[in-house]
Design a protein around this motif. Structure first.
Motif, short mmCIF file in Angstrom:
data_model
loop_
_atom_site.label_atom_id
_atom_site.label_comp_id
_atom_site.label_asym_id
_atom_site.label_seq_id
_atom_site.Cartn_x
_atom_site.Cartn_y
_atom_site.Cartn_z
N ASN A 1 8.02 -19.51 11.88
CA ASN A 1 8.44 -20.82 11.27
C ASN A 1 7.93 -21.93 11.72
O ASN A 1 7.79 -22.72 11.13
CB ASN A 1 9.88 -20.96 12.12
CG ASN A 1 11.30 -20.15 11.46
OD1 ASN A 1 11.09 -19.40 10.48
ND2 ASN A 1 12.19 -20.19 11.88
N PRO B 1 8.74 -19.57 4.98
CA PRO B 1 8.47 -18.68 6.27
C PRO B 1 8.28 -17.41 5.82
O PRO B 1 7.46 -16.73 6.64
CB PRO B 1 9.87 -18.89 6.90
CG PRO B 1 10.94 -19.80 6.26
CD PRO B 1 9.94 -20.41 4.94
N ALA C 1 5.23 -21.95 9.01
CA ALA C 1 5.74 -22.49 7.82
C ALA C 1 6.01 -23.90 8.04
O ALA C 1 5.51 -24.62 6.89
CB ALA C 1 7.01 -21.78 7.71
N ALA C 2 6.24 -24.52 9.15
CA ALA C 2 6.76 -25.91 9.06
C ALA C 2 5.62 -26.46 9.33
O ALA C 2 5.32 -27.63 8.50
CB ALA C 2 7.54 -26.22 10.28
N TYR D 1 9.99 -32.30 1.50
CA TYR D 1 9.67 -30.88 1.55
C TYR D 1 9.84 -30.37 3.19
O TYR D 1 10.36 -29.29 3.21
CB TYR D 1 7.96 -30.73 1.32
CG TYR D 1 7.99 -31.10 -0.17
CD1 TYR D 1 8.86 -31.04 -1.36
CD2 TYR D 1 6.87 -31.55 -0.58
CE1 TYR D 1 8.78 -31.47 -2.58
CE2 TYR D 1 6.47 -32.11 -1.83
CZ TYR D 1 7.48 -31.83 -2.88
OH TYR D 1 7.40 -32.22 -3.91
N GLU D 2 9.27 -31.23 4.04
CA GLU D 2 9.26 -30.73 5.58
C GLU D 2 10.87 -30.63 5.98
O GLU D 2 11.06 -29.53 6.55
CB GLU D 2 8.47 -31.79 6.34
CG GLU D 2 7.31 -31.59 6.65
CD GLU D 2 6.35 -32.86 7.29
OE1 GLU D 2 6.95 -33.67 7.84
OE2 GLU D 2 5.54 -32.91 6.63
N TYR E 1 16.14 -25.35 6.24
CA TYR E 1 16.29 -24.09 5.67
C TYR E 1 16.04 -22.86 6.92
O TYR E 1 16.83 -21.96 6.98
CB TYR E 1 15.14 -23.82 4.82
CG TYR E 1 14.95 -22.20 4.20
CD1 TYR E 1 16.12 -21.55 3.55
CD2 TYR E 1 13.88 -21.56 4.27
CE1 TYR E 1 16.05 -20.25 3.20
CE2 TYR E 1 13.63 -20.27 4.16
CZ TYR E 1 14.69 -19.60 3.30
OH TYR E 1 14.65 -18.40 3.21
N MET E 2 14.90 -23.04 7.84
CA MET E 2 14.68 -22.25 8.81
C MET E 2 15.76 -22.46 9.84
O MET E 2 16.05 -21.49 10.59
CB MET E 2 13.53 -22.60 9.34
CG MET E 2 12.54 -22.22 8.51
SD MET E 2 10.80 -22.10 8.97
CE MET E 2 10.31 -23.98 9.22
N ARG F 1 3.67 -26.35 5.79
CA ARG F 1 4.64 -26.59 4.63
C ARG F 1 4.76 -25.33 3.52
O ARG F 1 4.54 -25.62 2.51
CB ARG F 1 4.43 -27.76 3.89
CG ARG F 1 5.39 -28.82 4.38
CD ARG F 1 4.95 -30.23 3.18
NE ARG F 1 4.44 -31.13 4.16
CZ ARG F 1 3.37 -31.87 4.09
NH1 ARG F 1 2.50 -31.43 3.03
NH2 ARG F 1 3.25 -32.76 4.84
N ILE F 2 4.97 -24.44 4.22
CA ILE F 2 5.14 -23.01 3.22
C ILE F 2 6.31 -22.18 3.63
O ILE F 2 6.91 -22.38 4.78
CB ILE F 2 4.02 -22.09 3.49
CG1 ILE F 2 3.65 -21.68 5.01
CG2 ILE F 2 2.61 -22.75 3.00
CD1 ILE F 2 2.81 -20.46 5.13
N LEU G 1 12.37 -27.53 4.54
CA LEU G 1 11.91 -26.38 5.25
C LEU G 1 12.50 -26.24 6.41
O LEU G 1 13.09 -25.12 6.98
CB LEU G 1 10.50 -26.36 5.34
CG LEU G 1 9.54 -25.57 4.02
CD1 LEU G 1 8.18 -25.66 4.70
CD2 LEU G 1 9.93 -23.93 4.29
N ASN H 1 4.52 -23.58 -2.58
CA ASN H 1 4.20 -22.72 -1.49
C ASN H 1 5.49 -22.76 -0.71
O ASN H 1 5.62 -21.99 0.18
CB ASN H 1 3.17 -23.51 -0.61
CG ASN H 1 1.84 -23.44 -1.01
OD1 ASN H 1 1.50 -22.73 -1.85
ND2 ASN H 1 1.11 -24.10 -0.43
N LEU H 2 6.53 -23.66 -1.19
CA LEU H 2 7.78 -23.57 -0.51
C LEU H 2 8.59 -22.45 -1.17
O LEU H 2 9.54 -21.78 -0.50
CB LEU H 2 8.50 -24.79 -0.93
CG LEU H 2 8.12 -26.24 -0.36
CD1 LEU H 2 9.00 -27.23 -0.53
CD2 LEU H 2 7.86 -26.00 1.39
#
Lengths: 121, 241, 293
Positions: free
Chosen positions: A35, A45, A38-39, C169-170, C176-177, A42-43, C173, C195-196
């Motif tokens: 995570n 997870p 990912a953060a 986008y940040e 979402y996490m 910016r991809i 994510l 990439n998301l």
């Protein structure tokens, strides 16, 4: 952040490997979570997790349940071993080929290496 | 899956009410000021038409709340449906909610309209007017006004929904069709107590108040059903003009 | 909570034009999906069916196992955000958010407040007075703070400037996490967001061209560069999406797995193999006449 040259998870795995080889990540040290990765990049997870999975399969990382991912004891040795094996094929061979192409005699290369060796010692 | 939207229709009614509340207050404020102004002018100018006094000014002005509600009815769907559906409210709950809100507006308008008669009477007496100013029975007339006001709302809705659902051609046809039920409702009510008190020269066969109420409510129910059927499967548009 | 989405043979028509043509797919839920397609490919029509903005002409849709249209149990789980929004122009930003809070069962007010601050939304302004970027930011705020198990952004963030988009986008994510839910993002600007996505669906002319894991799709695209004659020989049997030639050098974009045999052959012949960016792959796949078969 990432180029499009190879799958992102591959690039993540390579980055972690580089960090281990350079010593930035030590054995038994905890790596960032998927995570956090990912953060930070910016991809998704799941993509980061795939990179981690690759490293676990190769025995570079291992999972401590409920805590996170850690660099395994033998990771650095393993990576160094693999890189050494590939060194001549991936670094020396192309160099020799290039030297040949542009007309640098092999003797000059040897001389250069000898000189560096002298400086280092 | 949990179903948290148990009272969605009430939520719709409540939030629409708070949107239209100020419009309602503003309308009545202007209406009353104009009414008082006309009274004042007439009393001071002295040139009073005797016919007018036999009915009162108020009776002549009851049309405006109906038009006001008619317009609100036209606007409700085009302005608000998309917002509510985009927040997960079903069309059905929107129709119930908006109808409930319109019924609320109609009720307020009906009570204020009915209350205007005794108040006018009071003013009339205080300023020493001569002659007799007729007064309709308060409860009965409130009820009649309410049904009529509600009818105008629903007819307005029909027009709004018609244009929302269909193209301008069918929209225009619905526009004309929407006038039928309110003409009918007016006719039924006029044959009842309202007209009796107003002592118009012609006397249509008068209906019993309960029959009058049932008939008008039946027409309202039909309009409501038509409104629902128009919106039941309607495609939500991005923005209407 | 995550909800699966099942779409079976769904068709959407506007008069005589078919916007969505017998599309079927299954989304497991709890992932970030990218819906890609050129303008007019049917993205919005498909999404508006998922959001119950309109009924499909044919086929079946199930969200969490239930048909969504006019089903409050489902519509309350789905939040559909489009760029210009659906709030009436007369509302102030504050009114709009109040309505959202009232209607949406999972609305997270503190989170909404944080997003309002992040995007600098003017609470007192009317919707009609907002700039395009601010309208988008309002939509994005509503979508995120809705915490709806299925949250759909239909090109909702295109109006925002780059810093705001990246902030979005940040946030997406992060949220979402923290609380996994299903996100569907439709876009034709792929570079920034690809990439998301965990999975992508590509629509073309109302049909579903492909539905794949993003990383798998990336691996499926390959570019081969080398002397034209060698390339012409090498490309036989490959699904070639595009060709480019510069002097004697030719480059092809192929779709499908190359396989180790072919890969080593390429290396032996001195051909350069390279990946294809998702955006390029998308462009090639959806070029008129292109196909992924």
């Amino acid at each position: 952040m990432f180029d499009e040259r190879s799958p992102i998870y591959q690039q993540i795995a390579d980055q972690i490997k580089n960090d281990i080889v350079s010593g930035e990540l030590k054995e038994e040290q905890q790596v960032m979570s998927t995570n956090q990765y990912a953060a930070f990049y910016r991809i998704n997870p799941a993509t980061a997790a795939k990179g981690f999975q690759l490293l676990t399969e190769e025995g570079i990382l291992y999972k401590k349940r409920g805590i996170g991912m850690f660099v395994s004891m033998e990771a650095r040795d393993k990576l160094l071993q693999a890189r050494r094996e590939r060194f001549f094929e991936e670094v020396v061979e192309p160099m020799v080929e290039e030297a040949d192409r542009i007309g640098v005699p092999l003797a000059d290369i040897m001389k250069h290496i000898e000189k560096r060796k002298g400086q280092q010692s | 899956m949990n179903t948290p939207n148990k009272h969605s229709a009430l939520k719709v009614a409540g939030s629409l009410w708070s949107s239209y509340r100020m419009t309602l207050i503003w309308f009545w404020a202007i209406f009353v000021v104009v009414f008082l102004g006309i009274n004042f002018l007439l009393l001071h100018l002295g040139e009073v038409d005797s016919d007018m006094w036999s009915e009162g000014i108020w009776a002549g002005s009851v049309y405006s709340p109906k038009i006001f509600l008619f317009v609100i009815g036209i606007l409700v769907t085009p302005i608000s449906l998309a917002s509510y559906v985009s927040f997960g409210i079903t069309r059905k709950h929107f129709v119930w909610g908006s109808t409930l809100m319109l019924a609320g507006l109609s009720l307020v308008c009906a009570i204020l309209t009915a209350a205007g008669f005794p108040i006018e009477r009071l003013i009339y007496d205080m300023t020493g007017g001569s002659g007799s100013l007729n007064q309709p029975p308060l409860l009965e007339s409130s009820l009649e006004f309410f049904v009529l006001c509600f009818g105008y709302c629903l007819a307005g809705c029909m027009i709004g929904n018609g244009f929302y659902r269909h193209d301008w051609r069918i929209g225009t046809i619905i526009c004309l069709l929407a006038l039928l039920p309110i003409i009918l409702m007016e006719a039924i009510v006029e044959s009842g107590s309202l007209i009796r008190f107003m002592s118009y020269s012609f006397h249509s066969p008068s209906l019993a108040p309960w029959l009058e109420l049932i008939l008008t409510l039946a027409i309202a129910a039909m309009m409501l059903a038509l409104n629902f059927s128009m919106l039941r499967k309607v495609t939500i548009r991005r923005k209407l003009v | 909570m995550t909800l699966s989405i099942e779409v079976k043979d769904v068709t959407v028509r506007y008069g005589k034009t078919t916007a969505v043509d017998r599309i079927s797919f299954h989304l497991e839920g709890g992932k970030i999906y990218g819906l890609l397609g050129r303008n007019g490919s049917g993205k919005t029509s498909l999404l508006s069916v998922l959001a119950s903005f309109q009924p499909q002409a044919e086929g079946e849709v199930r969200i969490g196992g239930e048909a969504p249209f006019e089903n409050a149990a489902v519509t309350s789980q789905v939040c559909f955000i489009q760029e210009n929004g659906h709030l009436s122009d007369g509302y102030s930003v504050k009114d709009g958010l109040k309505l959202a809070a009232l209607c949406m069962p999972y609305w997270d007010s503190p989170y909404a407040d944080r997003l309002i601050e992040l995007f600098g939304l003017p609470l007192k302004k009317r919707i009609s007075e907002l700039s395009r970027g601010m309208k988008s930011a309002l939509g994005v705020t509503i979508g995120l703070a809705s915490r709806a198990p299925v949250t759909i952004f239909d090109e909702a963030y295109l109006g925002m400037d780059a810093p705001s988009r990246y902030a979005f986008y940040e946030e997406l994510l992060k949220d979402y996490m923290e609380q996994p839910r299903t996100f569907i993002l439709s876009t034709h600007l792929i570079e920034e967001v690809s990439n998301l996505f965990e999975e992508v669906l590509i629509l073309d002319q109302g049909k579903l061209l492909l539905h794949k894991e993003t990383e798998l799709l990336r691996e499926h695209g390959v570019s081969v560069t080398g002397p034209a004659a060698k390339i012409d020989e090498f490309k036989l049997g490959l699904n070639v999406l595009g060709e480019q030639q510069l002097g004697g050098i030719k480059s092809i974009t192929a779709y499908g797995e190359l396989g180790p045999e072919r890969a080593s052959r390429a290396r032996a012949e001195g051909l350069e193999l390279g990946p294809v960016p998702l955006q390029d792959l998308f462009v090639h796949l959806t070029k008129r006449g292109g196909s992924a078969s």
